[in-house]
Design an enzyme around this catalytic site. Structure first.
Site, short mmCIF file in Angstrom:
data_model
loop_
_atom_site.label_atom_id
_atom_site.label_comp_id
_atom_site.label_asym_id
_atom_site.label_seq_id
_atom_site.Cartn_x
_atom_site.Cartn_y
_atom_site.Cartn_z
N HIS A 178 0.18 9.81 2.54
CA HIS A 178 -1.19 9.30 2.69
C HIS A 178 -2.17 10.45 2.91
O HIS A 178 -3.26 10.48 2.35
CB HIS A 178 -1.29 8.37 3.92
CG HIS A 178 -0.46 7.13 3.85
ND1 HIS A 178 0.60 6.90 4.69
CD2 HIS A 178 -0.55 6.04 3.04
CE1 HIS A 178 1.13 5.71 4.42
NE2 HIS A 178 0.46 5.18 3.43
N GLY A 189 -1.02 6.64 -4.39
CA GLY A 189 0.20 7.45 -4.39
C GLY A 189 1.13 7.07 -5.54
O GLY A 189 1.35 5.89 -5.80
N SER A 241 6.56 4.19 4.90
CA SER A 241 6.49 3.61 6.24
C SER A 241 7.77 2.84 6.53
O SER A 241 8.21 2.73 7.67
CB SER A 241 5.29 2.68 6.34
OG SER A 241 4.14 3.35 5.87
#
Ligand code: PAF
Length: 280
Positions: A37, A147, A186
């Site tokens: 990120h 991304g 994540s």
């Protein structure tokens, strides 16, 4: 760094910034930020004047029985990272304001979103396109950074931007990997140490495919089989899909075209679903 929760406040500020001639860069996220990120923030800092990063765990892109309830959250950690990285505005809307009572409009991309992840997660991309359209209208970016790890999401969102005439440029950041090759996500935080060891076979399998291409093998099926047999060496991995696709359309391809073809895959490790890809 400004932290904004209200949709009206964010929209008014974006309008003001645009009127003042500021070029707005935007990184949409669901929080629990990692280097991937932050590299998107870096990309936008080079190209734009004001960087907005949103944090919103979007309920409508999770299917029934998926990990919405336990999706990792660390707002304090995220704020610290944003501050250090030079994010100008963090937008953290409330779910009740984002999806007000009576919300009944959804955006559906009909083609790119249907295969691959869209097969296993049928309403996922509808949730992604809907929230991104809303965030684009609120934050009014000139440039959005996405991304490459979510390769299909990138193609779906580029399609939506084109089809719905959003005046937005898309920049795509490379996949960020841990030192041992695992793509940052994540969801890696769900893995036990044993599962994490097995997860290394994901990147290993992609590299096995790439190695064959390096040796001149250009048959998509042969590459896929090499990827699958490497993944099968990991006890806890269950395949969702492995495909060789065109990186611009996500359509499956039989023959590899260097720099245009990509291996994409999704696997389950127990209840954790991980995705990864490699441009060949
Ligand atoms: O990639 C993500 O984190 C999400 O799908 C996005 C783009 C922030 C939309 O909720």
């Amino acid at each position: 760094m400004q932290i904004i929760h209200s949709i009206d406040e964010m929209q008014c500020l974006s309008e003001k910034l645009r009127k003042g001639g500021s070029k707005i860069g935007f990184v949409p996220t669901m929080g629990y930020l990692h280097k991937g990120h932050l590299s998107l923030v870096d990309l936008l800092k080079e190209q734009t004047d004001t960087v907005i990063l949103s944090i919103f765990v979007n309920p409508i892109q999770f299917g029934k029985g998926e990990d919405l309830e336990k999706y990792p959250i660390d707002l304090d950690g995220d704020m610290k990272l944003c501050q250090e990285r030079g994010v100008d505005i963090v937008f953290i809307p409330e779910g009740v304001e984002m999806y007000r009572k009576g919300h009944s409009t959804l955006i559906q991309e009909e083609k790119v979103s249907q295969g691959l992840c869209g097969k296993t997660r049928p309403s996922h991309f509808q949730g992604v396109t809907t929230i991104c359209a809303k965030l684009f209208n609120i934050c009014q970016p000139h440039t959005v950074a996405l991304g490459q790890k979510d390769a299909q999401q990138v193609v779906v969102l580029k399609r939506m931007i084109l089809d719905l005439n959003f005046p937005i440029e898309v920049v795509v950041g490379d996949i960020f990997r841990e030192n041992d090759g695992l793509a940052m996500s994540s969801r890696n935080s769900y893995l036990t140490s044993e599962q994490r060891r097995d997860a290394l076979f994901i990147n290993r399998s992609l590299r096995a495919g790439q190695e064959l291409v390096g040796q001149g093998v250009l048959n998509g099926e042969t590459i896929m089989q090499a990827v699958i047999s490497t993944l099968r060496q990991a006890k806890s991995i269950r395949l969702d899909y492995v495909e060789v696709v065109d990186r611009n359309t996500m359509e499956p391809k039989q023959e590899i075209i260097p720099n245009q073809s990509m291996i994409v895959l999704a696997v389950w490790i127990d209840k954790v679903r991980l995705i990864d890809n490699l441009i060949l």
